[in-house]
Design an enzyme around this catalytic site. Structure first.
Site, PDB file in Angstrom:
ATOM      1  N   TRP A 118      -7.010 -21.263  16.871  1.00  0.00           N
ATOM      2  CA  TRP A 118      -8.389 -20.904  17.233  1.00  0.00           C
ATOM      3  C   TRP A 118      -9.384 -21.571  16.283  1.00  0.00           C
ATOM      4  O   TRP A 118     -10.348 -22.205  16.714  1.00  0.00           O
ATOM      5  CB  TRP A 118      -8.587 -19.388  17.187  1.00  0.00           C
ATOM      6  CG  TRP A 118     -10.003 -19.001  17.531  1.00  0.00           C
ATOM      7  CD1 TRP A 118     -10.514 -18.778  18.763  1.00  0.00           C
ATOM      8  CD2 TRP A 118     -11.107 -18.864  16.609  1.00  0.00           C
ATOM      9  NE1 TRP A 118     -11.864 -18.489  18.686  1.00  0.00           N
ATOM     10  CE2 TRP A 118     -12.254 -18.540  17.376  1.00  0.00           C
ATOM     11  CE3 TRP A 118     -11.232 -18.980  15.222  1.00  0.00           C
ATOM     12  CZ2 TRP A 118     -13.506 -18.337  16.796  1.00  0.00           C
ATOM     13  CZ3 TRP A 118     -12.484 -18.778  14.645  1.00  0.00           C
ATOM     14  CH2 TRP A 118     -13.607 -18.458  15.430  1.00  0.00           C
TER      15      TRP A 118
ATOM     16  N   ASP B   9      -7.493 -18.952  23.283  1.00  0.00           N
ATOM     17  CA  ASP B   9      -7.194 -17.557  22.952  1.00  0.00           C
ATOM     18  C   ASP B   9      -8.433 -16.794  22.462  1.00  0.00           C
ATOM     19  O   ASP B   9      -8.306 -15.661  21.988  1.00  0.00           O
ATOM     20  CB  ASP B   9      -6.101 -17.496  21.874  1.00  0.00           C
ATOM     21  CG  ASP B   9      -4.771 -18.038  22.390  1.00  0.00           C
ATOM     22  OD1 ASP B   9      -4.428 -17.739  23.545  1.00  0.00           O
ATOM     23  OD2 ASP B   9      -4.098 -18.777  21.651  1.00  0.00           O
ATOM     24  N   ASP B  10      -9.615 -17.396  22.596  1.00  0.00           N
ATOM     25  CA  ASP B  10     -10.833 -16.762  22.100  1.00  0.00           C
ATOM     26  C   ASP B  10     -11.192 -15.504  22.896  1.00  0.00           C
ATOM     27  O   ASP B  10     -11.259 -15.538  24.133  1.00  0.00           O
ATOM     28  CB  ASP B  10     -11.994 -17.760  22.172  1.00  0.00           C
ATOM     29  CG  ASP B  10     -13.274 -17.176  21.618  1.00  0.00           C
ATOM     30  OD1 ASP B  10     -13.405 -17.088  20.392  1.00  0.00           O
ATOM     31  OD2 ASP B  10     -14.138 -16.778  22.431  1.00  0.00           O
ATOM     32  N   VAL B  11     -11.417 -14.411  22.186  1.00  0.00           N
ATOM     33  CA  VAL B  11     -11.728 -13.135  22.828  1.00  0.00           C
ATOM     34  C   VAL B  11     -13.043 -13.213  23.598  1.00  0.00           C
ATOM     35  O   VAL B  11     -13.176 -12.666  24.700  1.00  0.00           O
ATOM     36  CB  VAL B  11     -11.775 -12.005  21.779  1.00  0.00           C
ATOM     37  CG1 VAL B  11     -12.263 -10.703  22.410  1.00  0.00           C
ATOM     38  CG2 VAL B  11     -10.394 -11.802  21.157  1.00  0.00           C
TER      39      VAL B  11
ATOM     40  N   TRP C  19     -19.612 -18.601  26.632  1.00  0.00           N
ATOM     41  CA  TRP C  19     -19.948 -17.700  25.514  1.00  0.00           C
ATOM     42  C   TRP C  19     -21.373 -17.170  25.636  1.00  0.00           C
ATOM     43  O   TRP C  19     -21.656 -16.036  25.252  1.00  0.00           O
ATOM     44  CB  TRP C  19     -19.822 -18.436  24.190  1.00  0.00           C
ATOM     45  CG  TRP C  19     -18.433 -18.531  23.634  1.00  0.00           C
ATOM     46  CD1 TRP C  19     -17.334 -17.821  23.995  1.00  0.00           C
ATOM     47  CD2 TRP C  19     -18.004 -19.420  22.582  1.00  0.00           C
ATOM     48  NE1 TRP C  19     -16.239 -18.201  23.238  1.00  0.00           N
ATOM     49  CE2 TRP C  19     -16.627 -19.173  22.367  1.00  0.00           C
ATOM     50  CE3 TRP C  19     -18.653 -20.375  21.805  1.00  0.00           C
ATOM     51  CZ2 TRP C  19     -15.880 -19.866  21.406  1.00  0.00           C
ATOM     52  CZ3 TRP C  19     -17.918 -21.065  20.847  1.00  0.00           C
ATOM     53  CH2 TRP C  19     -16.545 -20.813  20.663  1.00  0.00           C
TER      54      TRP C  19
END
Length: 304
Positions: A239, A258-260, A300
């Site tokens: 990440w 895998d970024d939340v 984002w």
């Protein structure tokens, strides 16, 4: 207001200064620049000194207007100074990337089509300094974004350099050389975990002694090889590596899968009652090929 130099930078389409300003305004605890009256003020390092750079849209919104305020401690060549400031702004706002292919690709995508309409003209705001980019990635690991800004401010105000102008203090991020001289106990008053302190110091030492450079990563030959070099460093996982490749190295296919935040943005836009699986993200992102970094950045924005 006294200023030593003013100039304009032409911007490519799509670009909207207001949209980028909205992104930069998202945290009231940001310590490396200040926003007043739709203009951004930040310190710019100049030949061992610093000046304050004032960045905004020009009168008709067709260019970026830059002013350099005050005077550096030592004499500097005006043309060199302008070139340095322009290069910083161009990299900061990613002005040398042609976004037309990304927008063309995004228009046909159900998620990105919404994103480019909502945030038209947004650029992938960069972190030009490698040590700052890696540090921000390390600091932000597994904590709330708001607390990450608090930790960054503590680090900057403890070990960064500052310049004063008209009653305001503007901070520069600490140099790798300054953090490289420290031990873990020196950073513990900042209330970071011991591991993060170790990672920051270790990375600072690699950069300070020339073992890790931005040019080295850019010359790696591929995203995979640059990622491999980064993840070989203690404290840098996939990440953080992809975050640095996005924000500092400007690799358009960097992808922190895998970024939340990315997961939550997809969940929000898809109206899902659960987070998407990795397989679902892989399927969605197959349409973003070559532009994964911009796709992630735009998605984002629906959250922060």
């Amino acid at each position: 207001m006294k200023h030593m130099l003013s100039f304009q930078i032409d911007v490519p389409e799509p670009f909207r200064f207001s949209e980028n300003l909205n992104y930069l305004s998202r945290s009231p605890n940001e310590c490396l620049y200040q926003i007043r009256s739709d203009r951004i003020y930040r310190a710019l390092p100049v030949q061992g000194s610093a000046v304050v750079m004032d960045v905004g849209a020009d009168a008709d919104g067709q260019a970026i207007a830059v002013r350099l305020l005050g005077d550096p401690d030592s004499p500097v060549d005006q043309l060199q100074l302008q070139a340095q400031a322009e290069a910083y702004v161009r990299e900061w706002f990613d002005l040398d990337t042609d976004l037309a292919p990304f927008y063309e690709q995004a228009e046909a995508d159900p998620l990105l089509g919404k994103a480019i309409k909502a945030f038209y003209g947004l650029r992938l705001i960069g972190i030009p300094d490698l040590f700052e980019a890696i540090s921000w990635g390390i600091i932000g690991q597994q904590i709330h974004l708001g607390y990450a800004y608090t930790l960054k401010r503590r680090l900057v105000e403890a070990y960064g350099h500052s310049v004063e102008h008209e009653g305001n203090t503007y901070w520069l991020f600490p140099k790798a050389e300054d953090i490289a001289r420290l031990e873990v106990q020196d950073l513990q008053p900042l209330r970071m975990t011991v591991k993060k302190c170790e990672y920051l110091i270790h990375t600072a030492r690699l950069i300070a002694d020339g073992s890790l450079t931005k040019q080295q990563l850019m010359n790696a030959g591929s995203l995979k090889l640059a990622e491999k070099r980064l993840v070989s460093i203690r404290g840098i996982g996939p990440w953080t590596a992809h975050y640095v490749l996005m924000r500092c190295l400007r690799m358009p296919d960097a992808f922190p899968i895998d970024d939340v935040g990315l997961h939550n943005a997809i969940r929000h836009l898809q109206g899902m009652d659960r987070k998407p699986t990795k397989a679902e993200i892989m399927e969605l992102s197959s349409r973003w090929s070559g532009w994964e970094a911009y796709a992630t950045f735009y998605l984002w924005r629906f959250l922060y």
